[in-house]
Design a protein around this motif. Structure first.
Motif, PDB file in Angstrom:
ATOM      1  N   ASN A   2     -10.313 -37.024 -21.674  1.00 30.12           N
ATOM      2  CA  ASN A   2     -11.051 -35.704 -22.042  1.00 30.12           C
ATOM      3  C   ASN A   2     -10.593 -34.475 -21.228  1.00 30.12           C
ATOM      4  O   ASN A   2      -9.707 -34.729 -20.246  1.00 30.12           O
ATOM      5  CB  ASN A   2     -12.563 -35.859 -21.944  1.00 30.12           C
ATOM      6  N   THR A  45      -5.578 -36.185 -24.443  1.00 32.17           N
ATOM      7  CA  THR A  45      -5.537 -36.716 -25.920  1.00 32.17           C
ATOM      8  C   THR A  45      -6.377 -37.933 -25.577  1.00 32.17           C
ATOM      9  O   THR A  45      -6.304 -38.772 -24.699  1.00 32.17           O
ATOM     10  CB  THR A  45      -4.129 -36.921 -26.482  1.00 32.17           C
ATOM     11  N   GLU A  46      -7.159 -38.350 -26.742  1.00 32.45           N
ATOM     12  CA  GLU A  46      -8.210 -39.478 -26.438  1.00 32.45           C
ATOM     13  C   GLU A  46      -7.057 -40.778 -26.376  1.00 32.45           C
ATOM     14  O   GLU A  46      -7.566 -41.613 -25.881  1.00 32.45           O
ATOM     15  CB  GLU A  46      -9.201 -39.779 -27.765  1.00 32.45           C
ATOM     16  N   ASP A  47      -6.004 -40.771 -27.376  1.00 30.00           N
ATOM     17  CA  ASP A  47      -5.350 -41.744 -27.318  1.00 30.00           C
ATOM     18  C   ASP A  47      -4.201 -41.945 -26.313  1.00 30.00           C
ATOM     19  O   ASP A  47      -3.406 -42.946 -26.417  1.00 30.00           O
ATOM     20  CB  ASP A  47      -5.036 -42.209 -28.600  1.00 30.00           C
ATOM     21  N   GLY A  60      -8.565 -30.419 -25.377  1.00 32.40           N
ATOM     22  CA  GLY A  60      -8.576 -31.855 -25.714  1.00 32.40           C
ATOM     23  C   GLY A  60      -8.501 -32.026 -27.021  1.00 32.40           C
ATOM     24  O   GLY A  60      -9.084 -31.278 -27.860  1.00 32.40           O
ATOM     25  N   TYR A  61      -7.623 -32.832 -27.462  1.00 30.86           N
ATOM     26  CA  TYR A  61      -7.417 -33.269 -28.700  1.00 30.86           C
ATOM     27  C   TYR A  61      -7.659 -34.963 -29.095  1.00 30.86           C
ATOM     28  O   TYR A  61      -7.586 -35.633 -28.190  1.00 30.86           O
ATOM     29  CB  TYR A  61      -6.149 -33.234 -29.386  1.00 30.86           C
ATOM     30  N   ARG A  62      -8.216 -35.117 -30.292  1.00 30.43           N
ATOM     31  CA  ARG A  62      -8.457 -36.737 -30.541  1.00 30.43           C
ATOM     32  C   ARG A  62      -7.005 -37.284 -30.691  1.00 30.43           C
ATOM     33  O   ARG A  62      -6.847 -38.469 -30.068  1.00 30.43           O
ATOM     34  CB  ARG A  62      -9.190 -36.823 -31.870  1.00 30.43           C
ATOM     35  N   ASP A  63      -6.217 -36.856 -31.378  1.00 31.90           N
ATOM     36  CA  ASP A  63      -4.778 -37.410 -31.440  1.00 31.90           C
ATOM     37  C   ASP A  63      -3.567 -36.299 -31.899  1.00 31.90           C
ATOM     38  O   ASP A  63      -2.886 -35.843 -31.152  1.00 31.90           O
ATOM     39  CB  ASP A  63      -4.758 -38.701 -32.522  1.00 31.90           C
ATOM     40  N   GLY A 106     -11.835 -27.971 -27.634  1.00 31.06           N
ATOM     41  CA  GLY A 106     -11.802 -29.187 -27.833  1.00 31.06           C
ATOM     42  C   GLY A 106     -12.116 -29.145 -29.247  1.00 31.06           C
ATOM     43  O   GLY A 106     -12.906 -28.679 -29.975  1.00 31.06           O
ATOM     44  N   GLY A 107     -11.285 -30.169 -30.107  1.00 31.74           N
ATOM     45  CA  GLY A 107     -11.265 -30.237 -31.370  1.00 31.74           C
ATOM     46  C   GLY A 107     -11.304 -28.959 -32.195  1.00 31.74           C
ATOM     47  O   GLY A 107     -10.302 -28.125 -31.798  1.00 31.74           O
ATOM     48  N   ARG A 150      -4.505 -38.977 -20.496  1.00 29.00           N
ATOM     49  CA  ARG A 150      -5.287 -40.045 -21.480  1.00 29.00           C
ATOM     50  C   ARG A 150      -7.136 -39.640 -21.229  1.00 29.00           C
ATOM     51  O   ARG A 150      -7.201 -39.805 -19.796  1.00 29.00           O
ATOM     52  CB  ARG A 150      -5.014 -41.264 -21.002  1.00 29.00           C
ATOM     53  N   ARG A 167      -2.023 -32.775 -32.328  1.00 33.12           N
ATOM     54  CA  ARG A 167      -2.060 -31.401 -31.674  1.00 33.12           C
ATOM     55  C   ARG A 167      -1.778 -30.564 -32.567  1.00 33.12           C
ATOM     56  O   ARG A 167      -0.939 -30.453 -33.752  1.00 33.12           O
ATOM     57  CB  ARG A 167      -1.187 -31.529 -30.463  1.00 33.12           C
TER      58      ARG A 167
END
Length: 256
Positions: A168, A158-160, A137-140, A114-115, A166, A142
């Motif tokens: 985690n 992806t968080e968004d 897992g990405y915030r937005d 993640g991140g 969509r 990649r």
């Protein structure tokens, strides 16, 4: 065995917003490096005395080089991002214990990243030769997606919701019905906490690489301790030093 050496930068490129990939020529460090370990990089600006710990993303022992993928998080990493191929940087490593990959022998592994905890899982995936699933897992935006896709069944959250599931990594696990017998993971504390609970409920062995702010990087200063069930032989309290005893721990041994 760790060593300190001046390493030549072979290449440097920006691969996402504030995310950089650097290949270093390391005659002493690369042959000793293991998946899940990290190195400490020293700044050229002498006002920044403490080194910056960065996880190993890839290790090429034959060519004696390592790849670091890092995020700009302050003045130190910003300095690194401005360096060019051909320049030299002082590096200490390899540091930490790495992932116990032998625990996956004969079992299906699930790798979670993640991140900025995603990069160290690439070498981990490369070293695991058996069946494995990879959940990122990405915030937005990649990064490293192509490299991971070559190593096993890849699932992305992806968080968004711009790609994959969509939410985690556990949302991706539930949606895609990902199954396995042993977990290796690196990422932010909330993700690791959720994975520890999820794996514990299912009786799945879970190994986590903890992200903590470090100072010395060699276990002397106690700046990166975490709470543990066992008494640390160095501090004589219920602590573990993330840089020295970790950064990889059996999830059941530490508090998150």
């Amino acid at each position: 065995m760790k060593s300190k050496e001046w390493c030549r930068i072979l290449s440097q490129e920006k691969i996402a917003a504030d995310i950089y990939s650097m290949w270093l020529e390391t005659p002493s460090i690369a042959p000793e490096a293991r998946a899940g370990q990290f190195v400490s990089l020293y700044c050229g600006d002498k006002s920044r005395l403490l080194p910056r710990p960065i996880s190993l993303c890839e290790v090429d022992r034959e060519a004696r080089r390592i790849r670091l993928v890092y995020r700009i998080a302050g003045k130190g990493t910003e300095e690194f991002s401005n360096m060019k191929a051909g320049e030299q940087i002082s590096v200490l490593g390899p540091l930490g214990n790495g992932f116990p990959l032998e625990r996956a022998r004969g079992r299906r592994a699930i790798l979670f990243g993640g991140g900025i905890g995603i990069p160290p899982m690439l070498e981990t995936a490369k070293q695991l030769k058996g069946e494995k699933s990879i959940v990122l897992g990405y915030r937005d935006e990649r990064f490293l997606q192509k490299e991971f896709a070559e190593q096993g069944d890849l699932y992305i959250a992806t968080e968004d919701g711009s790609f994959g599931t969509r939410g985690n990594v556990l949302d991706a696990v539930r949606e895609q019905q990902v199954q396995g017998d042993v977990v290796f993971a690196c990422g932010p504390a909330p993700m690791l906490r959720a994975l520890k609970a999820w794996a514990g409920e299912r009786g799945i062995e879970c190994w986590i690489s903890m992200e903590e702010r470090m100072a010395c990087g060699i276990g002397a200063c106690l700046a990166c301790v975490c709470r543990s069930g066992e008494i640390d032989e160095h501090s004589q309290v219920h602590n573990k030093r993330v840089c020295k005893d970790g950064p990889v721990f059996l999830a059941s041994e530490v508090e998150l």
